[in-house]
Enzyme design. Sequence first.
Site, PDB file in Angstrom:
ATOM      1  N   GLY A 117      40.326  43.584  44.627  1.00 10.88           N
ATOM      2  CA  GLY A 117      39.216  43.215  45.512  1.00 10.88           C
ATOM      3  C   GLY A 117      38.467  42.076  44.845  1.00 10.88           C
ATOM      4  N   ASP A 143      39.038  36.542  50.143  1.00 11.85           N
ATOM      5  CA  ASP A 143      39.328  36.278  48.725  1.00 11.85           C
ATOM      6  C   ASP A 143      38.965  34.856  48.329  1.00 11.85           C
ATOM      7  OD1 ASP A 143      41.294  38.556  49.585  1.00 11.85           O
ATOM      8  OD2 ASP A 143      40.942  38.687  47.430  1.00 11.85           O
TER       9      ASP A 143
END
Length: 358
Positions: free
Chosen positions: A55, A246
């Site tokens: 993450g 991201d």
Amino acid sequence: MRERLLAAEKVQAIEWREGVLHLLDQRLLPLQEIWQSYDSAAAVAEAIRTMVVRGAPAIGISAAYGVLLGVRARVAAGGDWRAALEADFQVLAESRPTAVNLFWALNRMRERLDRLKDGESPVQALESEALGIHESDREANLTMAQLGVELIRKHQGNLQNLLTHCNTGALATGGFGTALGVIRGAYLEGLVERVYADETRPWLQGSRLTAWELANEGIPVSLNADSAAAHLMKTKGITWVIVGADRIAANGDVANKIGTYQLAVSAMHHGVRFMVVAPSSTIDMALESGDDIPIEERDGRELLEVNGQRVAVGVEVINPVFDVTPADLIDFIVTEKGVVERPDAAKMAQLMCRKRLH
Ligand code: MRU
């Protein structure tokens, strides 16, 4: 809403305690809750590479603690510790390529080192910088949750069916999540009927992590195959797709977990709103468009095997684990600096000039 959101913070996956980094091992969830401990930069880099922690924001926070561990060891060893530390920066920078939060955090740590005053302890200075990065991500989650919930309320007042992809919750951040933070907030505000969680092949962040986080809190969640998403948009009254990111390029193109792009195409076709939730540390203004974002390819065994059992033979594998959603498929990008509607280069530049809202 802030107090209710804070009270809803239950899971944590990153802890800095007594000079050691502790990570909840995400490879083992949801069947086992096991914490691993790290006391060197190289070990933290390996934890990022092997997805003990994953993450985008969580990777950045862990890398910051990795630099801190590196500084502590290099200073203790004496000699030219700054030169020796370069190896730690490098091993951390090479751990994963796509999430820009990693490089953002490494830059923050390097800039703090460059600002050291005479006689100031590098270890103490970098410890407070790493803790600051961790805490400000938590704060960013709270701000984004409030902004995202307001968008949902404004655009569709009643109970919503939401679809999400990958894991963007407490396991992926320093707080209670980006996209999953908005979903948690919307649930607390009584706006959610059901959350549809894509399983997120091949690593199964959706099945193993998102479903676990939501079910633990009693939020109504159904797990679905990634390939069911368009069908669910058509048949289940889904009103929003809410995902994380991201890396976001200067024109608003968004790199996120593989499968996000096809969700955005389907959402546009079905008139479903598409919201991206990410802290500004995920925005990379140095990249003009999403075409320049490096896309990680992982080991083909993620596709060739299921639970260590071979399922395909005699075939080449292609395993890109991120894709890029073009800005023109995105309705909103929600950050802690504010919301960008229908992102483009001018709006992203304006956003980045703003201060954080908290
Ligand atoms: O490969 P992963 O699990 O690190 O990928 C994670 C994602 O793609 C998330 O959606 C993204 O990092 C946002 S997390 C708040």
